[in-house]
Write a protein that holds these residues in place. Structure first.
Motif, PDB file in Angstrom:
ATOM      1  N   ARG A 128       0.825  -1.212   0.000  1.00 51.81           N
ATOM      2  CA  ARG A 128       0.000   0.000   0.000  1.00 51.81           C
ATOM      3  C   ARG A 128       0.857   1.258   0.000  1.00 51.81           C
ATOM      4  N   LEU A 129       2.136   1.137   0.317  1.00 54.30           N
ATOM      5  CA  LEU A 129       3.030   2.289   0.289  1.00 54.30           C
ATOM      6  C   LEU A 129       3.374   2.710  -1.122  1.00 54.30           C
ATOM      7  N   ILE A 130       3.112   1.848  -2.116  1.00 54.80           N
ATOM      8  CA  ILE A 130       3.396   2.161  -3.514  1.00 54.80           C
ATOM      9  C   ILE A 130       2.245   2.989  -4.066  1.00 54.80           C
ATOM     10  N   GLY A 131       2.561   4.167  -4.596  1.00 55.20           N
ATOM     11  CA  GLY A 131       1.515   5.069  -5.059  1.00 55.20           C
ATOM     12  C   GLY A 131       0.877   4.645  -6.364  1.00 55.20           C
ATOM     13  N   ASN A 132       1.661   4.145  -7.317  1.00 53.13           N
ATOM     14  CA  ASN A 132       1.131   3.755  -8.618  1.00 53.13           C
ATOM     15  C   ASN A 132       0.318   2.474  -8.484  1.00 53.13           C
ATOM     16  N   SER A 133      -0.943   2.500  -8.953  1.00 57.07           N
ATOM     17  CA  SER A 133      -1.834   1.353  -8.767  1.00 57.07           C
ATOM     18  C   SER A 133      -1.367   0.134  -9.557  1.00 57.07           C
ATOM     19  N   PHE A 134      -0.905   0.354 -10.808  1.00 55.39           N
ATOM     20  CA  PHE A 134      -0.437  -0.780 -11.611  1.00 55.39           C
ATOM     21  C   PHE A 134       0.797  -1.416 -10.997  1.00 55.39           C
ATOM     22  N   LEU A 135       1.753  -0.577 -10.590  1.00 57.03           N
ATOM     23  CA  LEU A 135       2.977  -1.105  -9.981  1.00 57.03           C
ATOM     24  C   LEU A 135       2.668  -1.781  -8.657  1.00 57.03           C
ATOM     25  N   ARG A 136       1.712  -1.218  -7.892  1.00 59.38           N
ATOM     26  CA  ARG A 136       1.338  -1.832  -6.621  1.00 59.38           C
ATOM     27  C   ARG A 136       0.761  -3.225  -6.840  1.00 59.38           C
ATOM     28  N   ALA A 137      -0.132  -3.366  -7.826  1.00 60.84           N
ATOM     29  CA  ALA A 137      -0.717  -4.679  -8.103  1.00 60.84           C
ATOM     30  C   ALA A 137       0.347  -5.661  -8.591  1.00 60.84           C
ATOM     31  N   LEU A 138       1.261  -5.188  -9.433  1.00 57.11           N
ATOM     32  CA  LEU A 138       2.312  -6.071  -9.952  1.00 57.11           C
ATOM     33  C   LEU A 138       3.200  -6.587  -8.820  1.00 57.11           C
ATOM     34  N   VAL A 139       3.630  -5.685  -7.943  1.00 57.91           N
ATOM     35  CA  VAL A 139       4.491  -6.089  -6.828  1.00 57.91           C
ATOM     36  C   VAL A 139       3.735  -6.996  -5.865  1.00 57.91           C
ATOM     37  N   ARG A 140       2.470  -6.717  -5.659  1.00 59.69           N
ATOM     38  CA  ARG A 140       1.684  -7.532  -4.721  1.00 59.69           C
ATOM     39  C   ARG A 140       1.536  -8.960  -5.218  1.00 59.69           C
ATOM     40  N   TYR A 141       1.137  -9.129  -6.471  1.00 58.09           N
ATOM     41  CA  TYR A 141       0.953 -10.487  -6.991  1.00 58.09           C
ATOM     42  C   TYR A 141       2.283 -11.229  -7.096  1.00 58.09           C
ATOM     43  N   ALA A 142       3.336 -10.515  -7.475  1.00 57.08           N
ATOM     44  CA  ALA A 142       4.653 -11.160  -7.518  1.00 57.08           C
ATOM     45  C   ALA A 142       5.095 -11.580  -6.118  1.00 57.08           C
ATOM     46  N   GLY A 143       4.836 -10.721  -5.130  1.00 50.54           N
ATOM     47  CA  GLY A 143       5.190 -11.070  -3.756  1.00 50.54           C
ATOM     48  C   GLY A 143       4.394 -12.259  -3.238  1.00 50.54           C
ATOM     49  N   TRP A 144       3.094 -12.277  -3.520  1.00 47.70           N
ATOM     50  CA  TRP A 144       2.277 -13.426  -3.111  1.00 47.70           C
ATOM     51  C   TRP A 144       2.792 -14.722  -3.737  1.00 47.70           C
TER      52      TRP A 144
END
Length: 437
Positions: A128-144
């Motif tokens: 949630r600290l990532i401001g860009n929504s696309f980058l946030r979703a990409l990092v989240r799914y990669a992290g999961w």
């Protein structure tokens, strides 16, 4: 190369299928089935707790008036994930109780579920600290995905699978695993570079000893150095050979040099503008029919806003090659001229005095230097004058101050009986003369 990759993929798939089959058979054992049942029961309990406590928490949040926005955003984010939070809070005590009362093997699967839930919750909160929504979703799914593979001990198989798919580029072997590493490392370095550049830019803008144009130049150069260093350091970190890319980048550079001449010209012109300090943000300039305020200096263009609210993006090359009037380059003093005429029957000395006094009474007209009025010629139907006055705030507009001075002249002339002539034409009708025989 492609056949080896296919064979490797088949071997990994068979190995994963064998592990999945072993896992499914393990579910038939009583204690494994009990652990799955416990996990399902705790999830239902977390869902019920969310249904009961969620509205109460929401009402409590609504009553927190005066709290900072950042704190309210954190509360809203946590409220949306109450079910997962309750599930984690219930799972780990259950794991600790089973570990304390029975053998470790009888809490193994429950530990995996607890670790997965905690990892997913942590990644969700941190991203949630990532401001860009696309980058946030990409990092989240990669992290999961990576956390799941790590907890299930499947990282070696995943790495081998991604490393098996590769291709050659300039003598360098590039695999999917290498590209994934490069994206992750470069992404982290870019985030650090953005943080450093933002903090440094704020420090530079607060330094009043640096002119606005030099501030823009320093920020642009700093961003270029930081992002460039992040890119090349990231490639070197993952082991990419940059010598092969140097040849490729040279060929690409030659092609771009011919196709992007205008872009390169604008970039170079932008650097020249920043270095010679001819214009800076906040200046009032005229370029052809465009008159307005400079908002920002970009790498390719200058943003100018006119009085009617239009924003023009002027290429930097036009500001270098064209004739630009900078109304506030060295100082803010601007002299404006107004032309008018009066009738021949009016005393010129009186007209000049009334004009100077009328201009001096207008707001924004400077008292020093004082307005002056001169005769410029004798016209067909009027005595022509020029009224000159100074202002020091061209950013407030030029047309409006001219209009105010004209209005002051009109009122003063009406009060003092000064007439403003206008062209008149007299038409005479001539009788027909005698006609010859």
């Amino acid at each position: 190369m492609e056949g080896d990759a296919v064979t490797l993929t088949q071997d990994i798939a068979l190995g994963l299928w064998a592990q999945a089959e072993l896992f499914l058979r393990g579910l038939l054992r009583p204690w494994n089935a009990y652990q799955v049942g416990i996990a399902v029961g705790l999830f239902l309990a977390a869902h019920l707790a969310n249904r009961v406590l969620g509205p109460l928490c929401y009402d409590w949040m609504r009553r927190r008036e005066g709290w900072p926005k950042w704190r309210m955003r954190i509360l809203v984010m946590l409220h949306r994930r109450l079910r997962l939070i309750f599930f984690v809070m219930l799972m780990w005590p259950a794991v600790w109780i089973l570990r304390a009362t029975t053998w470790p093997s009888r809490s193994y699967m429950l530990s995996i579920f607890a670790e997965l839930a905690l990892a997913w919750l942590t990644i969700t909160v941190v991203t949630r600290l990532i401001g860009n929504s696309f980058l946030r979703a990409l990092v989240r799914y990669a992290g999961w995905t990576w956390a799941t593979l790590l907890i299930l001990n499947l990282t070696d198989e995943a790495q081998a699978l991604l490393d098996g798919w590769a291709f050659e580029l300039g003598g360098t072997r590039l695999s999917v695993w290498l590209l994934v590493q490069a994206v992750i490392v470069i992404g982290v370095l870019f985030a650090l570079a953005r943080f450093v550049s933002t903090a440094s830019a704020a420090q530079v803008r607060r330094n009043e000893d640096i002119s606005p144009s030099m501030q823009v130049l320093v920020v642009k150069v700093l961003q270029l150095l930081l992002y460039g260093a992040a890119f090349f350091i990231g490639l070197r970190t993952v082991g990419v050979d940059l010598t092969g890319l140097a040849v490729l980048s040279g060929a690409i550079g030659v092609g771009l040099g011919f196709g992007l001449q205008k872009v390169v010209s604008n970039l170079v012109s932008g650097v020249i503008i920043l270095l010679d300090k001819s214009i800076k943000p906040g200046d009032v300039i005229s370029l052809g029919e465009t008159f307005g305020w400079i908002n920002s200096l970009g790498a390719r263009y200058v943003s100018i806003t006119t009085r009617d609210g239009r924003e023009y993006l002027i290429p930097n090359e036009d500001l270098i090659t064209g004739q630009v009037v900078n109304w506030s380059h060295s100082n803010d003093f601007v002299r404006l001229d107004i032309h008018f005429g009066t009738a021949y029957g009016d005393d010129p000395h009186k007209v000049r005095k009334i004009a100077r006094e009328a201009a001096s009474g207008v707001t924004r007209v400077l008292a020093s230097p004082a307005p002056v009025c001169h005769i410029t010629g004798f016209g067909d139907s009027s005595v022509d004058y020029i009224l000159r006055f100074w202002i020091r705030d061209p950013t407030q507009g030029l047309t409006n101050i001219r209009g105010n001075v004209y209005l002051a002249l009109w009122d003063a002339f009406q009060t003092n009986g000064i007439s403003i002539p206008f062209p008149q034409r007299e038409v005479r009708m001539l009788e027909d003369g005698p006609r010859g025989g």
